[in-house]
Write a protein that holds these residues in place. Sequence first.
Motif, mmCIF file in Angstrom:
data_model
loop_
_atom_site.group_PDB
_atom_site.id
_atom_site.type_symbol
_atom_site.label_atom_id
_atom_site.label_comp_id
_atom_site.label_asym_id
_atom_site.label_seq_id
_atom_site.Cartn_x
_atom_site.Cartn_y
_atom_site.Cartn_z
ATOM 1 N N GLU A 146 12.885 -22.178 17.768
ATOM 2 C CA GLU A 146 11.894 -21.878 18.796
ATOM 3 C C GLU A 146 12.557 -21.269 20.031
ATOM 4 O O GLU A 146 12.038 -20.325 20.633
ATOM 5 C CB GLU A 146 11.154 -23.171 19.183
ATOM 6 C CG GLU A 146 9.936 -22.984 20.033
ATOM 7 C CD GLU A 146 8.733 -22.469 19.260
ATOM 8 O OE1 GLU A 146 7.900 -21.776 19.882
ATOM 9 O OE2 GLU A 146 8.624 -22.751 18.056
ATOM 10 N N HIS A 187 3.409 -27.719 16.358
ATOM 11 C CA HIS A 187 3.394 -27.159 15.002
ATOM 12 C C HIS A 187 3.227 -28.267 13.951
ATOM 13 O O HIS A 187 2.503 -28.102 12.973
ATOM 14 C CB HIS A 187 4.683 -26.387 14.732
ATOM 15 C CG HIS A 187 4.872 -25.176 15.595
ATOM 16 N ND1 HIS A 187 3.818 -24.420 16.037
ATOM 17 C CD2 HIS A 187 6.004 -24.585 16.088
ATOM 18 C CE1 HIS A 187 4.277 -23.416 16.771
ATOM 19 N NE2 HIS A 187 5.601 -23.498 16.820
ATOM 20 N N GLU A 204 0.255 -28.760 11.297
ATOM 21 C CA GLU A 204 0.534 -28.838 9.861
ATOM 22 C C GLU A 204 -0.030 -30.109 9.257
ATOM 23 O O GLU A 204 -0.534 -30.111 8.122
ATOM 24 C CB GLU A 204 2.050 -28.780 9.630
ATOM 25 C CG GLU A 204 2.446 -28.837 8.172
ATOM 26 C CD GLU A 204 3.942 -28.653 7.945
ATOM 27 O OE1 GLU A 204 4.429 -29.045 6.866
ATOM 28 O OE2 GLU A 204 4.628 -28.141 8.848
#
Length: 499
Positions: free
Chosen positions: A470, A490, A494
């Motif tokens: 990142e 994230h 997910e």
Amino acid sequence: MEVLTTAEMERADRLTIAAGTPGFALMLSAGQAVAEAAMALVEDGPIVVVAGPGNNGGDGFVAAAELAARGREVSVILLCERDSLQGDAASAARGWKYPVLPFNPQAIGKPALIIDALFGAGLDRPVKDEPYEMIEAINANGAPVLAVDLPSGINGTTGSIMGVAVRATETVSFFRRKPAHLLLPGRIHCGRVRVADIGIDAGVLAEIQPRTFENVPSFWRKSFPVPRIDAHKYDRGHAIVVSGGLATTGAARLSARGALRAGAGLVTVASPRDGLAVNASALTAVMVRAVDTPVEFGEMLSDKRLNSCVIGPGAGVGGRTRDLVLTALSAKRSLVLDADALTSFADAPDRLFEAIKDSHDPQVVLTPHEGEFPRLFSDLSNKHPFRSKLERVRAAAERSGAVVLLKGPDTVVASMDGRATIAANAPPWLASAGAGDVLSGIISGLLAQGVSAFDAASMAVWMHGEAAREAGPGLIAEDLPETLPAVMRHLYDEFGIDY
């Protein structure tokens, strides 16, 4: 996702065949998967298959026949005499209705693609003589290379180079990855790895009971800590990071910020008095407490809410650090030992291991890099060129009674019960001063929230790698805690978690 050794993969094949699927049917599926990958890799031009005498070569023959049937120009170079092939490989060779070329590097020519079907994952001895010359010629050719199962010359279980190895552009493996697809240097030779379904039912895994897993979120999803809507900071645990003296306080602060970003409700730096002002002036959400001696540290740990601890980053090597470690172990705290804490026991590693095992249900993580690992496990070093990193870490975990995390671009985490994870998501710019200190803090922040040592270490390794991705090139260690919120978002996305 499970990772299978070559022996476990062979067993998966045998169980599938015993259940009624012919071995040749598996070979047909494997060869067809290779052909599909070859078609995707190069749209036109001649293809050369370099085939060996075993089942890997049989896969190559099937792929060659399939490609020829689709109108591609294909030739096959075979290591042995065609009529010496046996079993399914012989059946596959009978499906190739054209001549085979002699095993000569000049026979490769100038193809658009080379398919490496020479040895695959089962190689267990160094490559010599004609195969050595052929692999060198494949590497020097300049054409892209598609490896079948594993680049030839790589040991499938250890990831070692057995003298010389093919450098593949892409690798097609079957059913599950092998350790060499993740461990270095094997992973470097694989290129992109595709895992093809060839008709092996996942139910065979219940019989095999693999103990190695790729370190990806699906593995530890059920253990990932998510705060309840009615939770307060004390529900999320309180991590302690032990600081070194005035000149080495930065490492502890990096670790403390990692713990806080990983979700610990509170974090306190236990600082020597000579470093107290520096730590206090550089920290805001992280608290600071004066601790000079093991006695004062023991008094601090009398507060049961302080449930997780990091010792090592910048702590200094010597008796004080050893005593702080033993104090934390006697207080039965979840504990991460890194850097100076590990080196402080280099002269008496058994003393550390005994103290860990004497703790009740110890949640202890040791986080050495390759330079520190031999200080505690001198007979398990990486000096032997064919020794498996995976098995070294497993042996270290069993010996120490702790979870052992051996850092690197292929970080391995192993538990005392034999479970292990291998991570493959760390970018090269993560090799930066202080990055390991942040990793220790992330582990401690997860331990503070009640995650088990094995899961916390595995989660932290993956999150650490993703935080580095990142941040991107130019990363410094201070960036890692600041990119963790994006990694967490994230993960929430997910996992389908609202936030």
